[in-house]
Write an enzyme that holds these catalytic residues in place. Structure first.
Site, PDB file in Angstrom:
ATOM      1  N   ASP A 176       8.557  -9.843   6.612  1.00 40.29           N
ATOM      2  CA  ASP A 176       9.018  -8.450   6.561  1.00 40.29           C
ATOM      3  C   ASP A 176       8.954  -7.876   7.970  1.00 40.29           C
ATOM      4  O   ASP A 176       8.575  -8.577   8.920  1.00 40.29           O
ATOM      5  CB  ASP A 176       8.190  -7.631   5.553  1.00 40.29           C
ATOM      6  CG  ASP A 176       9.067  -6.585   4.862  1.00 40.29           C
ATOM      7  OD1 ASP A 176       9.664  -5.759   5.570  1.00 40.29           O
ATOM      8  OD2 ASP A 176       9.163  -6.604   3.619  1.00 40.29           O
ATOM      9  N   HIS A 247      14.714  -6.018   6.726  1.00 39.52           N
ATOM     10  CA  HIS A 247      13.278  -6.348   6.713  1.00 39.52           C
ATOM     11  C   HIS A 247      12.968  -7.480   7.689  1.00 39.52           C
ATOM     12  O   HIS A 247      12.196  -8.386   7.380  1.00 39.52           O
ATOM     13  CB  HIS A 247      12.826  -6.708   5.295  1.00 39.52           C
ATOM     14  CG  HIS A 247      12.782  -5.516   4.377  1.00 39.52           C
ATOM     15  ND1 HIS A 247      11.776  -4.587   4.403  1.00 39.52           N
ATOM     16  CD2 HIS A 247      13.645  -5.086   3.414  1.00 39.52           C
ATOM     17  CE1 HIS A 247      12.011  -3.641   3.495  1.00 39.52           C
ATOM     18  NE2 HIS A 247      13.142  -3.919   2.886  1.00 39.52           N
ATOM     19  N   GLU A 314      17.460  -3.254   0.901  1.00 41.37           N
ATOM     20  CA  GLU A 314      17.236  -2.231   1.921  1.00 41.37           C
ATOM     21  C   GLU A 314      17.677  -2.684   3.315  1.00 41.37           C
ATOM     22  O   GLU A 314      16.876  -2.729   4.238  1.00 41.37           O
ATOM     23  CB  GLU A 314      15.749  -1.848   1.928  1.00 41.37           C
ATOM     24  CG  GLU A 314      15.310  -1.252   0.597  1.00 41.37           C
ATOM     25  CD  GLU A 314      13.824  -0.953   0.521  1.00 41.37           C
ATOM     26  OE1 GLU A 314      13.476   0.061  -0.095  1.00 41.37           O
ATOM     27  OE2 GLU A 314      13.000  -1.728   1.035  1.00 41.37           O
TER      28      GLU A 314
HETATM   29  C1  ACM Z   1      12.001  -3.680  -2.910  1.00 46.16           C
HETATM   30  O1  ACM Z   1      11.124  -3.063  -3.524  1.00 46.16           O
HETATM   31  N1  ACM Z   1      12.445  -3.241  -1.742  1.00 46.16           N
HETATM   32  C2  ACM Z   1      12.555  -4.901  -3.441  1.00 46.16           C
END
Ligand code: ACM
Length: 530
Positions: A176, A247, A314
């Site tokens: 991440d 991420h 995201e």
């Molecule tokens: C997530 O909670 N961004 C998969």
């Protein structure tokens, strides 16, 4: 008998209990050796019993493990009676292990300790007949070891706790913005640089507070092989997640050429020290594809699972909108827009994995933009049920982990008493009441692989806090995942808390946190009760 998750059917305990003594033998049919080893380790330690191998002749002083191909692979039958001993039949090796987990629960909380506490007492299995099988084949838990690293011992312990609850998929969120946790020989800076950050935001991102201790850590490939093998011996599959194209700041901090170098100075980026959705995403270049193929070659070598999770959640598109390179790529590939670029990433790696016999799993954003997904891709439906419904309608398998219901980092009670309260209130009763199959999904039942609880760790700084967030709600979740009928829970949960206590799990007491579990002064971000 207070078994959790609730078995499909169980006879009330009769008077003809089976004592376990120093003479009790453990006979294991070929194919059940892993459960025999597990039983000797667990019950041998708890009661100081040798459980020597038996001959297989009918011997009432015996525990017998058998395979029965009339049963489904994870299905089992457990029969205990003083005249015949204890017999566990499983449709496959996994079913036998799940039967053995039930056996341990039948013995009582002392069976969960690691040494005898009542050497003079004889443990006894109540006489009963249990028939049991899981509702879903994917009974998952996501551990985010990227935001806060969980050292290997903690992961092995979580695997034991999963097995005790008949959960069978560990989704390891390995990368991440805040950390890269898997050693990659070909690209060593991923962990040399990407596994460490100098400080960490304390509380929600709006908090003004910092923890100025450096944080980090990573698993060597041998650590991960050990985790995979330890899980496999408990019939748990480890699904690795390498999150792309968002991420990715930790990877970009290690190798700045992975980022959108024509938009920002990626060489100035460090591993991220705070929380939220990060704009620094991968550049859509051939060079980035090759880099991640090289990463994934090593990942596939370590993780034999049929599924590999490649994130996809995201991924803000503003850098791609501003990048001449990304815009040229959109035109050259003919993918229309930035959503098309993400679909191109997903499609490339879905095919790349399929050529190697694996299936891509992605968060439900991989459906955004409305382009068809490659065959065989699986969707983790987290923003609610909608992604799962759309994917199932389009013929894709889905795993349901809606944030409104099974995000176990979210607070478990209203009020100011919860430590760093974030997200929706999800009490243990709420989790137990979670219905993973609303009508639109029930109509596509064959597409639902199963359910998963997710533990993100922005505000979960260590294993003790992970215990607090996971338990007792993971026990309620396990019943959602395993049991077709759930039944009365509160009474069984009281008995189960004694097992968790014996195991040394630092669960949240039903009445609220212990004083040392509170974090007064650390701001969270509570969302309204649903
Ligand atoms: C997530 O909670 N961004 C998969």
């Amino acid at each position: 008998m207070d078994v959790i998750p609730l078995p499909r059917s169980a006879e009330a305990p009769g008077p003809s209990a089976v004592p376990l003594t120093a003479r009790t033998t453990l006979w294991a049919a070929p194919g059940t050796e892993d459960t025999a080893l597990w039983l000797r380790t667990a019950l041998g330690a708890a009661y100081g019993l040798p459980l020597p191998p038996g001959t297989g002749d009918p011997d009432p002083a015996a525990v017998r493990l058998l395979l029965d191909d009339a049963l489904e692979p994870e299905e089992y039958r457990l029969h205990a009676d003083a005249a015949t001993g204890v017999e566990i039949r499983g449709g496959g090796p996994a079913g036998v292990l799940w039967g053995a987990q039930t056996l341990r629960q039948l013995l009582g909380p002392d069976a969960f300790r690691r040494a005898p506490v009542r050497p003079d007492a004889t443990p006894a299995v109540p006489s009963t007949r249990i028939e049991d099988a899981p509702r879903f084949r994917w009974r998952g838990l996501l551990l985010d070891v990227a935001r806060h690293f969980m050292p290997k011992d903690g992961v092995l312990r979580v695997i034991d706790l999963m097995a005790a609850h008949k959960l069978n998929v560990l989704h390891l969120h390995l990368t991440d913005d805040q950390g890269w946790r898997v050693e990659i020989h070909r690209h060593p800076r991923l962990t040399e640089v990407g596994a460490w950050r100098p400080r960490t935001k304390l509380g929600h991102r709006a908090s003004p507070l910092w923890d100025d201790r450096p944080h980090g850590g990573f698993y060597t490939q041998d650590d991960l092989r050990e985790i995979v093998a330890y899980a496999a011996a408990r019939h748990i599959t480890v699904v690795p997640e390498i999150d792309i194209p968002g991420h990715s700041q930790a990877a970009i901090a290690a190798y700045p050429e992975l980022g959108n170098t024509d938009v920002i100075d990626t060489a100035a980026l460090g591993v991220w020290d705070t929380w939220g959705v990060n704009p620094n995403v991968l550049a859509p270049t051939e060079r980035v594809l090759r880099f991640y193929e090289e990463v994934l070659e090593e990942v596939l070598d370590v993780f034999p699972a049929p599924f590999v999770h490649l994130g996809g959640d995201e991924c803000p598109k503003e850098q791609w909108r501003a990048s001449a390179t990304a815009q040229a790529r959109i035109r050259e590939l003919g993918v229309g827009d930035e959503d098309g670029l993400q679909a191109w990433f997903t499609g490339h790696f879905a095919r790349w994995l399929a050529e190697r016999g694996r299936r891509l799993v992605g968060w439900d954003e991989i459906l955004d933009g409305g382009r068809p997904l490659p065959d065989g891709a699986v969707v983790s439906s987290w923003r609610g049920f909608e992604g799962g419904i759309a994917a199932a309608r389009a013929g894709h398998d889905v795993v349901l982990c809606p944030e409104q219901h099974v995000y176990l980092d979210h607070r478990q009670a209203p009020g100011a008493g919860e430590p760093v309260p974030i997200g929706y209130v999800r009490t243990v009763e709420d989790v137990h009441a979670f219905d993973p199959l609303p009508a639109e999904l029930a109509a596509h039942r064959e597409r639902v692989l199963g359910v998963q609880a997710n533990l993100w760790t922005e505000v979960v700084e260590d294993g003790r806090r992970a215990d607090y967030q996971l338990f007792p709600r993971l026990a309620a979740f396990a019943e959602v995942a395993w049991s077709a009928e759930r039944g009365e829970f509160a009474g069984r949960l009281d008995a189960h808390l004694e097992r968790l206590t014996a195991l040394g799990v630092e669960y949240r007491p039903l009445t609220g946190p212990h004083p040392w579990q509170q974090r007064p002064g650390l701001p969270g971000r509570p969302l309204p009760h649903l």
